[in-house]
Design an enzyme around this catalytic site. Structure first.
Site, PDB file in Angstrom:
ATOM      1  CD  GLN A  93      10.170 -13.940   5.252  1.00  0.00           C
ATOM      2  OE1 GLN A  93      10.021 -12.719   5.290  1.00  0.00           O
ATOM      3  NE2 GLN A  93       9.298 -14.777   5.782  1.00  0.00           N
TER       4      GLN A  93
ATOM      5  NE  ARG B 170      -2.965  -1.274   3.232  1.00  0.00           N
ATOM      6  CZ  ARG B 170      -3.330  -0.691   4.378  1.00  0.00           C
ATOM      7  NH1 ARG B 170      -3.955   0.470   4.376  1.00  0.00           N
ATOM      8  NH2 ARG B 170      -3.052  -1.265   5.523  1.00  0.00           N
TER       9      ARG B 170
END
Ligand code: UD1
Ligand code: MG
Length: 451
Positions: free
Chosen positions: A75, A15
């Site tokens: 990650q 967002r």
């Protein structure tokens, strides 16, 4: 007791709609990640592990700037908060002590809160940080049984009565590192999002007979940033807090809501800041200074009794000694201005030193840049630099020397000497009137043809 901080910063921050990883967006001129790391520093961590994913290269570069001992692990795919923490497993192999988990996008966390969490570890094996939410929305809910935390239920997985709980999960946790990694290997992704939830550690720990508790902090500390609107809101919260702190420390802000501070701005007691002043990073202002309206300061030091502005610009390396005056439309960069010296109007002083009680006249420019290299200008004490002097660096002006207005100084001026370089003036008697008559006649001839 050793402590390892694990800061989760792999999320995409969809967002934000940005090329910059979310955690690198700045609040008061420091990235959210830097805010989180600096809160964590209160625990004197032996290790700091940042879990990066989206924009990992940029995150790695930023971390190196903030703290070169911090480590970044990757990650590759964002499979949930438990999976994120698990990426620190290899880096912390053999580590003995507590792991404290923080989010990189919660910049308001107070150091004291982290200290409370660590203190609560004396009573419990796993400590979770919660807060009472005014609007619990989609936060995970903390299901308490007295002092003991029974489980955390994610909003998506919660039933009606659980959704009515207002005590919510901030995401922060503290636990012995070995215990935590053992529990993490038991987390599954069988839930409404198909993600590995860190929150599952609570029930897993209880299943093994471990004690789990929650400590509480003010909701404002857990304020996370997910959108540009949140970022603007966070900036506002930070500024309000920083202004109030300064006021409490005895700084006058004439119109606080128009003064913008950096995360590291230092201002001494009885200094007055007029409206519309903006601070970049690394500014220190001592006591009893006056910073007048519409000034912009960064990377500078202003001493006691100095007056700056209105409309002044202090750039990195500006070092103002006591009782100096820097006036309107003056820019100072990488220059030391000694006690009582004045640069009051329309000047650029860069890569220079100006001696005690020297007066720099209006429009003086140090010509420090030859297009390739920078050069220094050194002006001694009690000198008088006439208006509109150009100092072509490298050049020196000695103590008690003068330059005449309009002088272009290309060679050193010895102490007590006067430098003057001007085209001699000649006055032509009556010539102004004759010239005007001539020009008016010419204009009349030209306009006649157009009528
Ligand atoms: C999480 C908590 C929720 C809590 C809320 C507080 C879980 C399952 N839920 O939910 O209980 O109320 O935070 O804000 O933990 N991240 C990674 N890698 C991942 C996923 C997340 O690094 O694979 C990072 C994100 O960048 C972020 C943080 O972890 O900094 C939290 O992730 P987010 O997706 O915002 O979790 P929430 O759904 O908000
Ligand atoms: Mg979130």
């Amino acid at each position: 007791m050793s402590t390892a901080l694990i800061i989760l910063a792999a999320g995409k921050g969809t967002r934000m709609n940005s090329d910059l990883p979310k955690v690198l967006h700045p609040i008061a001129q420091a990235s959210m990640l830097e805010h989180a790391m600096s809160a964590g520093r209160a625990l004197n961590p032996d290790r700091t592990i940042i879990v990066a994913g989206h924009g990992a290269d940029a995150v790695r570069a930023a971390v190196a700037e903030i703290d070169e001992t911090a480590e970044v692990v990757l990650q590759e795919e964002q499979k949930g908060t438990a999976h994120a923490v698990d990426q620190a497993r290899a880096a912390l192999d053999g580590f003995e002590g507590d792991a404290v988990i923080l989010y990189g996008d919660t910049p308001f966390l107070q150091s004291e809160t982290l200290e409370h969490m660590v203190a609560a570890r004396a009573q419990a094996d796993l400590v979770v940080l919660g807060f009472d939410a005014a609007d619990p929305g989609r936060y995970g809910r903390l299901v308490m049984q007295g002092d003991s935390l029974e489980k955390i239920v994610e909003f998506k997985d919660a039933n009606e009565s659980q959704r009515a709980i207002t005590f919510c999960n901030s995401g922060l946790m503290a636990c012995d590192a070995t215990v935590m990694f053992d529990l993490l290997s038991k987390v599954s992704n069988e839930n409404a999002s198909g993600e590995y939830y860190l929150t599952d550690l609570v029930e897993l720990a209880r299943g093994e007979g471990l004690a789990v508790t929650a400590v509480s902090c003010d909701e404002s500390e857990t304020l996370g940033v997910n959108s540009r609107a949140d970022l603007a809101q966070a900036e506002q919260v930070f500024q309000q807090r920083a202004r109030a702190d300064l006021q409490e420390m005895g700084v006058t802000l004439m119109a606080p809501e128009t003064v913008f501070l950096a995360y590291d701005t230092v201002i001494g007691r009885d200094t007055v800041i007029e409206p519309n002043v903006v601070f970049g990073t690394d500014v220190t202002i001592e006591s009893g200074a006056l910073i007048r309206a519409f000034s912009h300061l960064e990377g500078c030091h202003v001493s006691r009794g100095a007056k700056v502005g209105p409309y002044a610009r202090l750039r990195p390396g500006a070092e103002l000694a006591e009782d100096t005056h820097i006036g309107n439309f003056v820019e100072i960069k990488n220059a030391e201005i000694a006690a009582g010296a004045k640069v009051n109007h329309l000047s650029y002083i860069g890569d220079a030193s100006v001696g005690e009680a020297t007066n720099i006249g209006a429009g003086t420019i140090t010509c420090n840049y030859d297009g390739v290299m920078k050069h220094r200008t050194e002006i001694g004490p009690r000198a008088f630099i006439g208006s509109n002097t150009l100092l072509i660096a490298p050049v020196k002006v000695g103590r008690d020397a003068m330059t005449a207005s309009g002088t272009v100084v290309t060679k050193d001026v010895e102490a007590e000497d006067l430098a003057i370089s001007r085209v001699p003036q000649t006055n032509k008697a009556g010539r102004a009137g004759k010239l005007m008559d001539m020009l008016r006649a010419k204009k009349a001839r030209l306009t006649k043809g157009t009528k």
